[in-house]
Motif scaffolding. Structure first.
Motif, PDB file in Angstrom:
ATOM      1  N   ARG A 213     -77.721 -42.627 102.541  1.00 44.38           N
ATOM      2  CA  ARG A 213     -78.926 -42.375 101.743  1.00 44.38           C
ATOM      3  C   ARG A 213     -78.624 -41.631 100.447  1.00 44.38           C
ATOM      4  N   GLY A 214     -77.347 -41.594 100.074  1.00 44.00           N
ATOM      5  CA  GLY A 214     -76.991 -41.007  98.783  1.00 44.00           C
ATOM      6  C   GLY A 214     -76.767 -39.517  98.808  1.00 44.00           C
ATOM      7  N   GLY A 215     -76.689 -38.928 100.001  1.00 43.20           N
ATOM      8  CA  GLY A 215     -76.428 -37.512 100.105  1.00 43.20           C
ATOM      9  C   GLY A 215     -74.939 -37.217 100.136  1.00 43.20           C
ATOM     10  N   ALA A 216     -74.607 -35.970 100.380  1.00 43.83           N
ATOM     11  CA  ALA A 216     -73.220 -35.537 100.495  1.00 43.83           C
ATOM     12  C   ALA A 216     -73.132 -34.598 101.687  1.00 43.83           C
ATOM     13  N   ALA A 217     -71.925 -34.395 102.191  1.00 39.44           N
ATOM     14  CA  ALA A 217     -71.748 -33.525 103.352  1.00 39.44           C
ATOM     15  C   ALA A 217     -70.500 -32.667 103.169  1.00 39.44           C
ATOM     16  N   VAL A 218     -70.638 -31.379 103.411  1.00 38.82           N
ATOM     17  CA  VAL A 218     -69.501 -30.471 103.455  1.00 38.82           C
ATOM     18  C   VAL A 218     -69.147 -30.272 104.921  1.00 38.82           C
ATOM     19  N   VAL A 219     -67.918 -30.584 105.302  1.00 40.36           N
ATOM     20  CA  VAL A 219     -67.522 -30.462 106.701  1.00 40.36           C
ATOM     21  C   VAL A 219     -66.295 -29.568 106.841  1.00 40.36           C
ATOM     22  N   ARG A 220     -66.198 -28.945 107.980  1.00 36.17           N
ATOM     23  CA  ARG A 220     -65.054 -28.090 108.325  1.00 36.17           C
ATOM     24  C   ARG A 220     -64.081 -28.923 109.152  1.00 36.17           C
ATOM     25  N   LEU A 221     -62.819 -28.966 108.711  1.00 34.57           N
ATOM     26  CA  LEU A 221     -61.826 -29.735 109.445  1.00 34.57           C
ATOM     27  C   LEU A 221     -60.452 -29.093 109.308  1.00 34.57           C
ATOM     28  N   ASP A 222     -59.471 -29.727 109.921  1.00 34.32           N
ATOM     29  CA  ASP A 222     -58.132 -29.160 109.920  1.00 34.32           C
ATOM     30  C   ASP A 222     -57.229 -29.846 108.900  1.00 34.32           C
TER      31      ASP A 222
ATOM     32  N   LYS B 224     -46.591   6.101  92.898  1.00 34.50           N
ATOM     33  CA  LYS B 224     -45.152   6.360  92.887  1.00 34.50           C
ATOM     34  C   LYS B 224     -44.355   5.086  92.672  1.00 34.50           C
ATOM     35  N   GLU B 225     -43.321   5.199  91.868  1.00 36.64           N
ATOM     36  CA  GLU B 225     -42.429   4.065  91.646  1.00 36.64           C
ATOM     37  C   GLU B 225     -41.671   3.739  92.934  1.00 36.64           C
ATOM     38  N   GLY B 226     -41.534   2.446  93.219  1.00 36.27           N
ATOM     39  CA  GLY B 226     -40.785   2.018  94.387  1.00 36.27           C
ATOM     40  C   GLY B 226     -41.516   2.209  95.696  1.00 36.27           C
ATOM     41  N   GLY B 227     -42.787   2.572  95.602  1.00 35.63           N
ATOM     42  CA  GLY B 227     -43.573   2.739  96.831  1.00 35.63           C
ATOM     43  C   GLY B 227     -43.969   1.399  97.420  1.00 35.63           C
ATOM     44  N   ARG B 228     -44.613   1.436  98.547  1.00 33.51           N
ATOM     45  CA  ARG B 228     -45.034   0.221  99.216  1.00 33.51           C
ATOM     46  C   ARG B 228     -46.217  -0.421  98.479  1.00 33.51           C
ATOM     47  N   ALA B 229     -46.315  -1.724  98.615  1.00 37.39           N
ATOM     48  CA  ALA B 229     -47.425  -2.465  98.023  1.00 37.39           C
ATOM     49  C   ALA B 229     -48.163  -3.211  99.132  1.00 37.39           C
ATOM     50  N   VAL B 230     -49.461  -3.352  98.953  1.00 34.21           N
ATOM     51  CA  VAL B 230     -50.291  -4.100  99.892  1.00 34.21           C
ATOM     52  C   VAL B 230     -50.796  -5.335  99.176  1.00 34.21           C
ATOM     53  N   VAL B 231     -50.572  -6.495  99.784  1.00 37.92           N
ATOM     54  CA  VAL B 231     -51.022  -7.753  99.199  1.00 37.92           C
ATOM     55  C   VAL B 231     -52.096  -8.350 100.094  1.00 37.92           C
ATOM     56  N   LEU B 232     -53.214  -8.720  99.499  1.00 37.91           N
ATOM     57  CA  LEU B 232     -54.304  -9.351 100.236  1.00 37.91           C
ATOM     58  C   LEU B 232     -54.559 -10.714  99.633  1.00 37.91           C
ATOM     59  N   ARG B 233     -54.481 -11.740 100.476  1.00 40.78           N
ATOM     60  CA  ARG B 233     -54.718 -13.108 100.000  1.00 40.78           C
ATOM     61  C   ARG B 233     -55.966 -13.647 100.672  1.00 40.78           C
ATOM     62  N   ALA B 234     -56.851 -14.278  99.873  1.00 44.18           N
ATOM     63  CA  ALA B 234     -58.048 -14.914 100.422  1.00 44.18           C
ATOM     64  C   ALA B 234     -58.435 -16.087  99.531  1.00 44.18           C
ATOM     65  N   ASP B 235     -59.140 -17.032 100.113  1.00 44.63           N
ATOM     66  CA  ASP B 235     -59.601 -18.205  99.376  1.00 44.63           C
ATOM     67  C   ASP B 235     -61.118 -18.190  99.281  1.00 44.63           C
ATOM     68  N   ILE B 236     -61.653 -18.987  98.364  1.00 49.24           N
ATOM     69  CA  ILE B 236     -63.097 -19.186  98.271  1.00 49.24           C
ATOM     70  C   ILE B 236     -63.374 -20.643  98.625  1.00 49.24           C
ATOM     71  N   ASP B 237     -64.022 -20.853  99.772  1.00 48.64           N
ATOM     72  CA  ASP B 237     -64.325 -22.212 100.211  1.00 48.64           C
ATOM     73  C   ASP B 237     -65.671 -22.635  99.638  1.00 48.64           C
ATOM     74  N   ALA B 238     -65.752 -22.770  98.327  1.00 54.39           N
ATOM     75  CA  ALA B 238     -67.038 -22.995  97.662  1.00 54.39           C
ATOM     76  C   ALA B 238     -67.327 -24.479  97.479  1.00 54.39           C
ATOM     77  N   LEU B 239     -67.047 -25.279  98.512  1.00 54.26           N
ATOM     78  CA  LEU B 239     -67.288 -26.718  98.410  1.00 54.26           C
ATOM     79  C   LEU B 239     -68.743 -27.079  98.143  1.00 54.26           C
ATOM     80  N   PRO B 240     -69.734 -26.278  98.599  1.00 54.99           N
ATOM     81  CA  PRO B 240     -71.112 -26.626  98.236  1.00 54.99           C
ATOM     82  C   PRO B 240     -71.340 -26.717  96.731  1.00 54.99           C
ATOM     83  N   ILE B 241     -70.542 -25.986  95.927  1.00 56.56           N
ATOM     84  CA  ILE B 241     -70.661 -26.125  94.477  1.00 56.56           C
ATOM     85  C   ILE B 241     -70.280 -27.547  94.054  1.00 56.56           C
ATOM     86  N   ASN B 242     -69.201 -28.077  94.626  1.00 55.75           N
ATOM     87  CA  ASN B 242     -68.809 -29.452  94.325  1.00 55.75           C
ATOM     88  C   ASN B 242     -69.881 -30.423  94.772  1.00 55.75           C
ATOM     89  N   ALA B 243     -70.513 -30.147  95.910  1.00 53.57           N
ATOM     90  CA  ALA B 243     -71.568 -31.024  96.406  1.00 53.57           C
ATOM     91  C   ALA B 243     -72.746 -31.047  95.449  1.00 53.57           C
TER      92      ALA B 243
END
Length: 212
Positions: free
Chosen positions: A112-121, A9-28
């Motif tokens: 030792r040449g590695g990388a680390a993905v960490v969770r922070l604020d 229906k025109e002018g009806g309510r809409a639902v918006v869903l927002r989410a992110d992809i925390d795919a930092l291991p790909i960068n690693a």
């Protein structure tokens, strides 16, 4: 990622869903390996694990990449490396293991040449990629765009090394237990994934120490 669901229906309510992809291991993995070395199925599985559809208990269908999902991903990456398809190894850290003590696993991995993905604020929990620690500074790649410098001059932004880091942050920011910019926060919420290219990782048999 932003999705909108609309009714007929025109002018009806809409639902918006927002989410992110925390795919930092790909960068690693991209940091540790050449692009032509990375199998497509590895990228696919990282994306699946990092979709923000896991609850804190690892259940599906809820927003937010959970710590449980990151632990599963670390174990999968380590197992994938053991198959011989890519020289990758991974280790999951949590709690008090996630700190910058001189002999701790986080500093040791970066030395030792590695990388680390960490969770922070940073205006909420999210993940960054640590690639180097030098003196009192940590060099990291933060996927969040930041226009211009931070108000605090201790936090440095750079676009000169896009393949390895775009922020330089003093170590003491990470070590804070209170929730504030670039803090790892309380010990019971800390987590990290250590990743290595086992062909280039500095191990005891690949280094020579001279004793005088």
């Amino acid at each position: 990622m932003l999705g909108t669901l609309r009714g007929e229906k025109e002018g009806g309510r809409a639902v918006v869903l927002r989410a992110d992809i925390d795919a930092l291991p790909i960068n690693a993995v991209s940091y540790l390996f050449r692009r032509d070395e990375i199998p497509p199925e590895l990228t696919r599985n990282i994306m699946l694990y990092c979709l923000d559809c896991f609850g804190e208990d690892g259940s599906t269908g809820r927003r937010g990449t959970s710590r449980m999902a990151m632990m599963f991903l670390s174990n999968w990456l380590n197992g994938y490396g053991e198959t011989g398809h890519l020289a990758v190894s991974s280790r999951y850290l949590s709690g008090r293991e996630v700190n910058f003590s001189q002999n701790g696993p986080l500093r040791d991995a970066l030395r030792r040449g590695g990388a680390a993905v960490v969770r922070l604020d940073l205006e909420g929990w999210h993940y960054v990629l640590l690639t180097r620690v030098e003196g009192g500074d940590v060099y990291l790649f933060d996927p969040y765009y930041h226009e211009g410098p931070f108000d605090n001059a201790e936090l440095r932004v750079t676009d000169e090394h896009p393949c390895s880091y775009n922020r330089i942050v003093p170590v003491h920011y990470f070590e804070r237990e209170e929730i504030s910019v670039y803090s790892l926060g309380p010990f019971d919420t800390r987590e990290a994934i250590l990743l290595f290219n086992t062909d280039t990782e500095l191990t005891e048999d690949k280094t020579v120490e001279y004793f005088i």
